[in-house]
Design a protein around this motif. Structure first.
Motif, mmCIF file in Angstrom:
data_model
loop_
_atom_site.group_PDB
_atom_site.id
_atom_site.type_symbol
_atom_site.label_atom_id
_atom_site.label_comp_id
_atom_site.label_asym_id
_atom_site.label_seq_id
_atom_site.Cartn_x
_atom_site.Cartn_y
_atom_site.Cartn_z
ATOM 1 N N SER A 186 0.953 -1.564 0.084
ATOM 2 C CA SER A 186 0.187 -0.102 0.322
ATOM 3 C C SER A 186 0.837 1.294 0.225
ATOM 4 N N ASP A 187 2.409 1.267 0.541
ATOM 5 C CA ASP A 187 3.426 2.150 0.251
ATOM 6 C C ASP A 187 3.849 2.397 -1.165
ATOM 7 N N GLY A 188 3.583 1.477 -2.006
ATOM 8 C CA GLY A 188 4.162 1.589 -2.941
ATOM 9 C C GLY A 188 5.490 0.473 -3.529
ATOM 10 N N GLU A 189 5.811 0.167 -2.630
ATOM 11 C CA GLU A 189 7.312 -0.880 -1.905
ATOM 12 C C GLU A 189 7.408 -2.075 -2.752
ATOM 13 N N PRO A 190 8.307 -2.117 -3.267
ATOM 14 C CA PRO A 190 7.648 -4.319 -3.594
ATOM 15 C C PRO A 190 7.618 -4.933 -2.625
ATOM 16 N N ALA A 191 6.628 -5.867 -2.691
ATOM 17 C CA ALA A 191 6.798 -6.723 -1.704
ATOM 18 C C ALA A 191 6.279 -7.950 -2.227
ATOM 19 N N ALA A 192 6.516 -8.291 -3.733
ATOM 20 C CA ALA A 192 6.452 -10.054 -3.762
ATOM 21 C C ALA A 192 6.710 -9.883 -5.654
ATOM 22 N N VAL A 193 7.115 -11.079 -5.916
ATOM 23 C CA VAL A 193 6.766 -11.677 -7.142
ATOM 24 C C VAL A 193 6.120 -12.546 -7.934
ATOM 25 N N ILE A 194 5.428 -12.553 -8.135
ATOM 26 C CA ILE A 194 4.274 -13.751 -8.985
ATOM 27 C C ILE A 194 4.599 -14.273 -9.742
ATOM 28 N N GLU A 195 4.159 -15.701 -10.515
ATOM 29 C CA GLU A 195 4.447 -15.826 -11.498
ATOM 30 C C GLU A 195 3.044 -16.512 -11.860
ATOM 31 N N MET A 196 2.772 -16.065 -13.745
ATOM 32 C CA MET A 196 1.010 -16.622 -13.199
ATOM 33 C C MET A 196 1.427 -18.420 -13.840
ATOM 34 N N THR A 197 0.340 -18.940 -13.324
ATOM 35 C CA THR A 197 0.043 -20.366 -13.815
ATOM 36 C C THR A 197 -0.416 -20.422 -14.715
ATOM 37 N N HIS A 198 -1.815 -19.892 -14.878
ATOM 38 C CA HIS A 198 -2.839 -20.031 -15.483
ATOM 39 C C HIS A 198 -3.377 -18.567 -16.719
#
Length: 112
Positions: A27-39
């Protein structure tokens, strides 16, 4: 995660594809996670299942609760203003359904 194809089109963004990776910000615009689309799929909103609704992770008890919340957002003033008109929603309205996995946290993510 779910959206309307028209939202992607209006934003000039392609619909994600399996294998695409994204940085999620807090919510502060800071990087929090990296996700990968699986579907990633496009299906009628009326075909969304209870299992998908629960897997979205926002506490929906079933597809009916999921649909009510999504229709409320899709019919919001924000979406209508962004698209230039409010979308018509019926059982055949296409939605972009997405599943993802957590890849990791960015090295720059703040620890709290």
């Amino acid at each position: 995660m779910t959206g309307l194809p028209a939202l992607h089109e209006r934003a000039g963004e392609p619909i994600p594809a399996a294998g695409d990776r994204f940085c999620v910000v807090d919510s502060d615009g800071e990087p929090a996670a990296v996700i990968e689309m699986t579907h990633v799929g496009i299906e009628p909103i009326g075909m969304v299942t209870d299992e998908y609704a629960r897997a979205e992770g926002r506490g929906y008890r079933d597809a009916a609760a999921w649909r009510a919340a999504h229709e409320e957002f899709f019919r919001s003033d924000f979406v209508a203003e962004f698209l230039g008109a409010g979308p018509e929603i019926d059982d055949d309205t296409p939605v972009v359904t997405q599943r993802f996995r957590l890849v990791g946290r960015p090295a720059t993510a703040r620890r709290r």
